[in-house]
Design an enzyme around this catalytic site. Sequence first.
Site, PDB file in Angstrom:
ATOM      1  N   GLY A  40       0.226  -1.070  -0.294  1.00 43.96           N
ATOM      2  CA  GLY A  40       0.284  -0.416  -0.043  1.00 43.96           C
ATOM      3  C   GLY A  40       1.184   1.421  -0.159  1.00 43.96           C
ATOM      4  CD  GLN A 223       4.818  -6.836   0.827  1.00 46.98           C
ATOM      5  OE1 GLN A 223       5.797  -7.608  -0.406  1.00 46.98           O
ATOM      6  NE2 GLN A 223       3.985  -6.299   0.279  1.00 46.98           N
TER       7      GLN A 223
HETATM    8  P1  IMP Z   1       0.803 -11.391   3.688  1.00 43.23           P
HETATM    9  O1  IMP Z   1       1.735 -10.785   2.443  1.00 43.23           O
HETATM   10  O2  IMP Z   1      -0.431 -10.805   3.163  1.00 43.23           O
HETATM   11  O3  IMP Z   1       1.246 -12.638   3.289  1.00 43.23           O
HETATM   12  O4  IMP Z   1       1.346 -10.972   4.566  1.00 43.23           O
HETATM   13  C1  IMP Z   1       2.166 -11.438   5.650  1.00 43.23           C
HETATM   14  C2  IMP Z   1       2.575 -10.223   6.209  1.00 43.23           C
HETATM   15  O5  IMP Z   1       2.985  -9.717   5.837  1.00 43.23           O
HETATM   16  C3  IMP Z   1       1.655 -10.515   7.632  1.00 43.23           C
HETATM   17  O6  IMP Z   1       1.497  -9.888   9.444  1.00 43.23           O
HETATM   18  C4  IMP Z   1       0.935  -8.556   6.898  1.00 43.23           C
HETATM   19  O7  IMP Z   1       0.673  -7.543   7.640  1.00 43.23           O
HETATM   20  C5  IMP Z   1       2.876  -7.691   6.729  1.00 43.23           C
HETATM   21  N1  IMP Z   1       2.830  -7.318   5.075  1.00 43.23           N
HETATM   22  C6  IMP Z   1       2.291  -7.880   3.631  1.00 43.23           C
HETATM   23  N2  IMP Z   1       2.235  -6.335   3.324  1.00 43.23           N
HETATM   24  C7  IMP Z   1       2.688  -5.527   3.673  1.00 43.23           C
HETATM   25  C8  IMP Z   1       2.463  -4.322   3.630  1.00 43.23           C
HETATM   26  O8  IMP Z   1       3.195  -3.456   2.256  1.00 43.23           O
HETATM   27  N3  IMP Z   1       3.528  -3.051   4.698  1.00 43.23           N
HETATM   28  C9  IMP Z   1       3.547  -4.186   6.188  1.00 43.23           C
HETATM   29  N4  IMP Z   1       3.085  -5.284   6.426  1.00 43.23           N
HETATM   30  C10 IMP Z   1       2.605  -6.073   4.952  1.00 43.23           C
END
Ligand code: IMP
Length: 430
Positions: A40, A223
Site C-alpha cells: 500500500g 513490504q
Molecule cells: P501477506 O504478505 O499478505 O502474506 O502477509 C504477511 C505479513 O506481511 C503480514 O503480517 C502482513 O501484515 C505483512 N505485510 C504484507 N504486506 C505488507 C505491507 O505492504 N506493509 C506492511 N506489512 C505488510
Amino acid sequence: MPATVVFGMQWGDEGKGRIVDVLAAESDVVVRYQGGANAGHTVIVGDEKYVLHILPSGVLHPGVLNVIGNGVVVDPWVLLEEVEDLRRRNVDLTGRLLVSDRAHVVLPYHKLMDRALEALRGDASLGTTSRGIGPAYADKYTRDGLRVGDLLRPDDLRPSLLRNVASRNEILRRAGMEPLDPQQVLDDALGIGKRLAPFVADTVARLHELWTGGRRLLFEGAQGFMLDVDLGTYPFVTSSSTGSNGVGPGTGLPWRAISKVLGVVKAYTTRVGSGPFPTEDVGPAGEHMGSRGREFGATTGRKRRCGWFDAVVARHAVRTQGVDAAALMKLDVLSGLDQLKVCTAYEIDGRKADAPPAGVSQWRNCRPVYETFKGWREDLSEIRRFDDLPREARTYVRFLEAQMGVPLDTISVGAERARLIRLETQGTAR
Ligand code: IMP
C-alpha cells in the site's frame, strides 16, 4: 546510468512510496520486482491522495515507464481497477505500463485459500493481508502456478486452472468455506486476460534493452526487509524476497545492473499483523507515534503496532542487502516526546546480540538494549536544511546514522512532496 533499488528496512510502511515518487521524477523506468497487491504505497500530490497497491509509484509522473516484473504476483482485477481509477483522475497509462508475461497470477482461489489457511492456523495465524500472496507464491514453487501470459492462451490455461480449482475446492470445503465453480473461474480469468492483454509484455527482454540503452532505472521494493521470506522474522513474513537481492530473480536483470541501494527507514518502528517486535511500545509513546504518524494500514486499514527505532533490524538490512545510503522518514512524528529510545542490541537468554536471531522463541526472549535521548518540541515540517533542525533532533539522527553504518541522504519531515531534507546536496548528517 544509475539504477537504484529502494526498499524498506523494517516491517513495511516506511514511506517508500514517497521516496520512489521523488526519485521517479529523475528516472525513466520504475520497476516492481516482488510482492503483489498486499503493498500500500501512499503518494500525496497537491490535494490529491493516491494509494497504489500493485502499480509502481512512477505512474504519477507522465514521462515514466512503469514495469511489473516477473517476480510480482499479479492480481489482474486489482491491477485493472487501479488503472481505471487513475484514468478517471486523468492519469492515462496507455503505453506507460508493462506487465511481465512471466509474472504469476493471483486467482480468486488464492485469496480464499489465504483466508482458509489463516483460519486453520487458529491462534498461530500470521495476520496476512488476505490478498492471496502466500498461496500464489506457493503455487509458483510447487509449479502449479499460472502466469500472466497463460491468461492470453486459453489452451494452456484451461487444463491447469480446472485441475487447480478442483484440488483447492477440497481444502476450502475442509475449512467450511464455499467451493468455487471451476467454469466460472475459467471464464473470469479469460475475460480479465483480454482486458490485460494491451499491457502484457516480455519485460525481461524490454528491461535488458532499457538497461543497455542507458535508461535510468528505479526498482521499487514492497513490504519491508524484516518480512523477507529468508532473512525476516520467519514464519511471520511475506512470501517474497523484499530486499535488494530480490531484484535479479524478480526482473531478469543481472546484479551488476544495480548501481545504488537505498534503504528506507522510519525514525521509529511499526509493524502490521502478528509476529516479533522487540521494541514495541504499548504505552503513551507508542500511542503518540500511532496517532501523529497516522499509522493505519493502507491496504487493510488495520492499526499498526508502534515502537522505538531498532538499530539491530536496520543493520541487518544494511549488512545483508548491500545498502549504500538510507532515507529516514517521518522524523516530524517524534516532535513532542520528552524522551526517545533507540535499541542498539538485544539481550537473548543473558547474551548480547547485535544481529537478529532465527528462531521464534529466541525472538520472544529478545530484550532490547536501549540508549536514551532527549526529545524536542518544535514542529519540523517547514525545515529543509539539516543544520536548521533542533539540536536534539540532530543528535538523534546522527546516532541512528552511526548505528546503521551508512550515510543518510534524505530525511522526511511531512507527508507532502516538498517536505524533505535532501542531504546529498548538503553533506551527510555525520
Ligand atoms: P501477506 O504478505 O499478505 O502474506 O502477509 C504477511 C505479513 O506481511 C503480514 O503480517 C502482513 O501484515 C505483512 N505485510 C504484507 N504486506 C505488507 C505491507 O505492504 N506493509 C506492511 N506489512 C505488510
